[in-house]
Motif scaffolding. Sequence first.
Motif, PDB file in Angstrom:
ATOM      1  N   VAL A 175     -66.704  52.793  21.343  1.00 16.81           N
ATOM      2  CA  VAL A 175     -65.287  52.911  21.679  1.00 16.81           C
ATOM      3  C   VAL A 175     -64.935  51.914  22.786  1.00 16.81           C
ATOM      4  CG1 VAL A 175     -63.584  54.437  22.745  1.00 16.81           C
ATOM      5  CG2 VAL A 175     -64.983  55.268  20.879  1.00 16.81           C
ATOM      6  N   SER A 176     -65.862  51.775  23.735  1.00 15.98           N
ATOM      7  CA  SER A 176     -65.650  50.847  24.825  1.00 15.98           C
ATOM      8  C   SER A 176     -65.508  49.417  24.312  1.00 15.98           C
ATOM      9  CB  SER A 176     -66.855  50.948  25.751  1.00 15.98           C
ATOM     10  OG  SER A 176     -66.513  50.590  27.012  1.00 15.98           O
ATOM     11  N   LEU A 177     -66.415  49.032  23.422  1.00 16.63           N
ATOM     12  CA  LEU A 177     -66.378  47.691  22.844  1.00 16.63           C
ATOM     13  C   LEU A 177     -65.083  47.473  22.063  1.00 16.63           C
ATOM     14  CD1 LEU A 177     -68.391  45.372  22.855  1.00 16.63           C
ATOM     15  CD2 LEU A 177     -69.267  46.177  20.668  1.00 16.63           C
ATOM     16  N   PHE A 178     -64.658  48.488  21.316  1.00 16.83           N
ATOM     17  CA  PHE A 178     -63.431  48.369  20.529  1.00 16.83           C
ATOM     18  C   PHE A 178     -62.207  48.264  21.433  1.00 16.83           C
ATOM     19  CE2 PHE A 178     -64.189  49.647  15.877  1.00 16.83           C
ATOM     20  CZ  PHE A 178     -65.385  48.968  15.865  1.00 16.83           C
ATOM     21  N   ASN A 179     -62.219  48.993  22.557  1.00 15.83           N
ATOM     22  CA  ASN A 179     -61.146  48.816  23.540  1.00 15.83           C
ATOM     23  C   ASN A 179     -61.073  47.347  23.934  1.00 15.83           C
ATOM     24  OD1 ASN A 179     -60.429  51.501  23.758  1.00 15.83           O
ATOM     25  ND2 ASN A 179     -61.782  51.905  25.497  1.00 15.83           N
ATOM     26  N   GLY A 180     -62.253  46.762  24.164  1.00 14.15           N
ATOM     27  CA  GLY A 180     -62.322  45.362  24.584  1.00 14.15           C
ATOM     28  C   GLY A 180     -61.768  44.419  23.531  1.00 14.15           C
ATOM     29  N   TYR A 181     -62.138  44.637  22.257  1.00 12.57           N
ATOM     30  CA  TYR A 181     -61.604  43.788  21.185  1.00 12.57           C
ATOM     31  C   TYR A 181     -60.080  43.887  21.132  1.00 12.57           C
ATOM     32  CZ  TYR A 181     -66.380  43.526  19.337  1.00 12.57           C
ATOM     33  OH  TYR A 181     -67.723  43.312  19.184  1.00 12.57           O
ATOM     34  N   GLY A 182     -59.567  45.101  21.297  1.00 10.40           N
ATOM     35  CA  GLY A 182     -58.116  45.289  21.284  1.00 10.40           C
ATOM     36  C   GLY A 182     -57.456  44.496  22.402  1.00 10.40           C
ATOM     37  N   GLY A 183     -58.051  44.567  23.604  1.00  9.59           N
ATOM     38  CA  GLY A 183     -57.514  43.825  24.743  1.00  9.59           C
ATOM     39  C   GLY A 183     -57.538  42.330  24.486  1.00  9.59           C
ATOM     40  N   LEU A 184     -58.668  41.842  23.938  1.00 11.16           N
ATOM     41  CA  LEU A 184     -58.798  40.407  23.687  1.00 11.16           C
ATOM     42  C   LEU A 184     -57.813  39.956  22.610  1.00 11.16           C
ATOM     43  CD1 LEU A 184     -60.322  37.865  24.475  1.00 11.16           C
ATOM     44  CD2 LEU A 184     -62.036  38.399  22.753  1.00 11.16           C
ATOM     45  N   ALA A 185     -57.613  40.792  21.578  1.00 13.00           N
ATOM     46  CA  ALA A 185     -56.651  40.438  20.530  1.00 13.00           C
ATOM     47  C   ALA A 185     -55.261  40.252  21.133  1.00 13.00           C
ATOM     48  CB  ALA A 185     -56.626  41.521  19.449  1.00 13.00           C
ATOM     49  N   SER A 186     -54.871  41.154  22.038  1.00 18.02           N
ATOM     50  CA  SER A 186     -53.554  41.034  22.664  1.00 18.02           C
ATOM     51  C   SER A 186     -53.484  39.791  23.540  1.00 18.02           C
ATOM     52  CB  SER A 186     -53.250  42.276  23.501  1.00 18.02           C
ATOM     53  OG  SER A 186     -53.180  43.400  22.668  1.00 18.02           O
ATOM     54  N   LEU A 187     -54.561  39.527  24.273  1.00 19.46           N
ATOM     55  CA  LEU A 187     -54.595  38.343  25.130  1.00 19.46           C
ATOM     56  C   LEU A 187     -54.405  37.079  24.286  1.00 19.46           C
ATOM     57  CD1 LEU A 187     -56.919  37.590  28.063  1.00 19.46           C
ATOM     58  CD2 LEU A 187     -56.824  35.935  26.262  1.00 19.46           C
ATOM     59  N   LEU A 188     -55.143  36.994  23.163  1.00 22.04           N
ATOM     60  CA  LEU A 188     -55.040  35.802  22.309  1.00 22.04           C
ATOM     61  C   LEU A 188     -53.648  35.688  21.707  1.00 22.04           C
ATOM     62  CD1 LEU A 188     -58.513  35.872  20.532  1.00 22.04           C
ATOM     63  CD2 LEU A 188     -57.755  34.361  22.364  1.00 22.04           C
ATOM     64  N   LEU A 189     -53.059  36.842  21.363  1.00 17.39           N
ATOM     65  CA  LEU A 189     -51.707  36.806  20.806  1.00 17.39           C
ATOM     66  C   LEU A 189     -50.725  36.290  21.860  1.00 17.39           C
ATOM     67  CD1 LEU A 189     -49.761  37.357  18.548  1.00 17.39           C
ATOM     68  CD2 LEU A 189     -49.716  39.754  19.177  1.00 17.39           C
ATOM     69  N   GLY A 190     -50.901  36.718  23.115  1.00 19.14           N
ATOM     70  CA  GLY A 190     -50.053  36.212  24.194  1.00 19.14           C
ATOM     71  C   GLY A 190     -50.220  34.711  24.361  1.00 19.14           C
ATOM     72  N   TRP A 191     -51.472  34.269  24.317  1.00 19.34           N
ATOM     73  CA  TRP A 191     -51.780  32.842  24.460  1.00 19.34           C
ATOM     74  C   TRP A 191     -51.166  32.055  23.299  1.00 19.34           C
ATOM     75  CZ3 TRP A 191     -57.518  30.933  25.416  1.00 19.34           C
ATOM     76  CH2 TRP A 191     -57.506  29.562  25.693  1.00 19.34           C
ATOM     77  N   ALA A 192     -51.305  32.587  22.064  1.00 20.53           N
ATOM     78  CA  ALA A 192     -50.733  31.928  20.888  1.00 20.53           C
ATOM     79  C   ALA A 192     -49.218  31.787  21.044  1.00 20.53           C
ATOM     80  CB  ALA A 192     -51.070  32.710  19.626  1.00 20.53           C
ATOM     81  N   THR A 193     -48.598  32.806  21.648  1.00 23.23           N
ATOM     82  CA  THR A 193     -47.150  32.738  21.857  1.00 23.23           C
ATOM     83  C   THR A 193     -46.803  31.578  22.786  1.00 23.23           C
ATOM     84  OG1 THR A 193     -47.174  35.139  21.700  1.00 23.23           O
ATOM     85  CG2 THR A 193     -45.149  34.134  22.494  1.00 23.23           C
ATOM     86  N   VAL A 194     -47.590  31.412  23.850  1.00 23.66           N
ATOM     87  CA  VAL A 194     -47.354  30.308  24.784  1.00 23.66           C
ATOM     88  C   VAL A 194     -47.543  28.977  24.065  1.00 23.66           C
ATOM     89  CG1 VAL A 194     -48.115  29.188  26.902  1.00 23.66           C
ATOM     90  CG2 VAL A 194     -48.099  31.668  26.757  1.00 23.66           C
ATOM     91  N   SER A 195     -48.630  28.880  23.298  1.00 25.25           N
ATOM     92  CA  SER A 195     -48.930  27.605  22.654  1.00 25.25           C
ATOM     93  C   SER A 195     -47.858  27.256  21.619  1.00 25.25           C
ATOM     94  CB  SER A 195     -50.338  27.656  22.055  1.00 25.25           C
ATOM     95  OG  SER A 195     -50.319  27.525  20.676  1.00 25.25           O
ATOM     96  N   GLN A 196     -47.318  28.283  20.962  1.00 29.92           N
ATOM     97  CA  GLN A 196     -46.236  28.054  20.001  1.00 29.92           C
ATOM     98  C   GLN A 196     -44.969  27.574  20.711  1.00 29.92           C
ATOM     99  OE1 GLN A 196     -45.242  31.647  17.974  1.00 29.92           O
ATOM    100  NE2 GLN A 196     -44.368  30.605  16.201  1.00 29.92           N
ATOM    101  N   LEU A 197     -44.676  28.218  21.846  1.00 32.44           N
ATOM    102  CA  LEU A 197     -43.478  27.836  22.604  1.00 32.44           C
ATOM    103  C   LEU A 197     -43.611  26.427  23.166  1.00 32.44           C
ATOM    104  CD1 LEU A 197     -42.733  31.156  24.526  1.00 32.44           C
ATOM    105  CD2 LEU A 197     -41.252  30.063  22.837  1.00 32.44           C
ATOM    106  N   SER A 198     -44.842  26.040  23.525  1.00 30.47           N
ATOM    107  CA  SER A 198     -45.014  24.727  24.154  1.00 30.47           C
ATOM    108  C   SER A 198     -44.730  23.603  23.156  1.00 30.47           C
ATOM    109  CB  SER A 198     -46.429  24.592  24.720  1.00 30.47           C
ATOM    110  OG  SER A 198     -47.352  24.480  23.662  1.00 30.47           O
ATOM    111  N   THR A 199     -44.910  23.874  21.848  1.00 28.27           N
ATOM    112  CA  THR A 199     -44.629  22.822  20.867  1.00 28.27           C
ATOM    113  C   THR A 199     -43.136  22.530  20.769  1.00 28.27           C
ATOM    114  OG1 THR A 199     -44.547  24.459  19.101  1.00 28.27           O
ATOM    115  CG2 THR A 199     -46.648  23.339  19.435  1.00 28.27           C
ATOM    116  N   VAL A 200     -42.311  23.485  21.178  1.00 31.24           N
ATOM    117  CA  VAL A 200     -40.861  23.240  21.148  1.00 31.24           C
ATOM    118  C   VAL A 200     -40.322  23.080  22.567  1.00 31.24           C
ATOM    119  CG1 VAL A 200     -40.449  24.350  18.944  1.00 31.24           C
ATOM    120  CG2 VAL A 200     -40.404  25.721  21.026  1.00 31.24           C
TER     121      VAL A 200
END
Lengths: 94, 462
Positions: free
Chosen positions: B89-114
């Motif tokens: 469960v602990s590891l899965f919590n971590g994957y969930g956190g990392l998925a959100s972090l990457l999604l946030g990062w992807a949002t920044v990278s998408q915005l930077s192209t425009v």
Amino acid sequence: MENIYLIFIVLLAAFLGFELIRKVPATLHTPLMSGSNAISGITLVGALAASGMENDILTTILGTAAVALASINVVGGYLVTDRMLGMFKKKDKK
Amino acid sequence: MESVALIINLAYVLAAGLFILGLKLLSHPLTARKGNMVSAVGMLVAVVVTLLDHQIISYHWILLGFAIGGAYGAWKAKSVEMTQMPEMVSLFNGYGGLASLLLGWATVSQLSTVGFSGATSFVLITVILTLLIGGVTFSGSVIAWGKLSGRMNAKAVIFTGLRELSVLHLVGFFVVGYLFVTDPMNPVWLYATIALALSFGILATISIGGADMPVVIALLNSYSGVAASAAGLAVGNTILIVTGLLVGASGLILTNIMCKAMNRSLMNVLLSGFAKPVEAAEKIEGEVKIMPAQDAFYVLEAAQAVLVIPGYGMAVAQAQHAVRELQTLLEENGCTVEYAIHPVAGRMPGHMNVLLAEADVPYDQLCEMDDVNPRMENYDVAIVIGANDVVNPAAKEMKGSPIYGMPVIEAYRAKTVFVLKRSANAGFAGVDNPLFFKDNTRMVLGDAKDTINTIIREFGDD
């Protein structure tokens, strides 16, 4: 204005969550946690757009990695919760 | 295009409804399995309808990600031992956190192209929150996983300057966050935010000891939901906001239950690494009485009512199946057997219940602490298996004890107490246990599983 709506949703969802979970008995605490692991994989929905839309390569890679991680939560979380709950039995009345 | 957007949003409402219904059904053992299914259907609806979005033009990246993640997740779910649930469960919590972090990062990278056109400060602030919460969840969960799986020393790690370092991080968040919002084009602030979040997650978890793990896992569970919710605010997706918060609330309630069960505040647990070790004011006087497993059998054979109190040691010794076997023998002998489970027994909320369910113990024989304490005198024998702090009378009797005030299972009030333990040392919290010195207590030393198997063999020889 739209941001206000979003904050409104945040408030209502938080209260609803508290009311729903308050009554879960101690026996089900572990399945509740693994089940909510699965539900938090909802990030998948956001990641799909980042991964599949027309984007630059960095966004696509980040989005795909997010899809993979969220899929672990969704698939693994639901399966392990189901496996666990299958073990819970009531006493047989002989 | 309008109608597509409408269909998607209606489907999201349906999915949210299914998640809520699923959680509601999950609150009773008879309907819990169905509840999990209902919630999975909700997830399916949300995912399928998102894929219909016309802006999604290529599916091969999505399929690749899903295939890798799904296969790994399925393998993990099938192969994990029930004793290893806290790590998983602990590891899965971590994957969930990392998925959100990457999604946030992807949002920044998408915005930077425009060139960040259309990026309001609301979007940028929620991106920052996603990166922070996602990062803390990820690195904190990895540390918790390391401690729970024995890959790291489970003791609290303290060093001088820890407190100052944590405060510096908090100040750093505000400074870097402000710089990012005012100057999003500079990627340094993005990386600095991620680095700060990851290092803060490590600092916050490393100073917490193994016995406090149920609180930490529940809290990280909550964070993983809040991170998803913050990501939802950043990308403007309502289903993420609502669903993430349901998880956030559920984790927070569990955290609160765990804290109450230890009679401590959340702040007290989180800052426990900073507290000075408490010296026990009173010395425990007395002699430990040791009993061989063979003799324990004679007492059990004559018993009418037995209470089993399991703890983390039962999980370590994998003794749950042997315990169940002993229960059957006792019941055939005309004895009633019940289990008393402390809310923080084990390393995660509900840990003991799952292990006993795995060994086929019916859940209606598992009692909560407040249920057994008033009728403790009625039990002929209380068998304490690998539990220590949750049965420690010092919580009631010794004002100077670090666990003073914590509600405990009052095993010492049973007619006889057997303590199955590897050695007569202090428990996880390093607190001496006066229970071991009581007149009605007998210590049965050795591996819990071997001890119970010895008793079972004695029943067989009869």
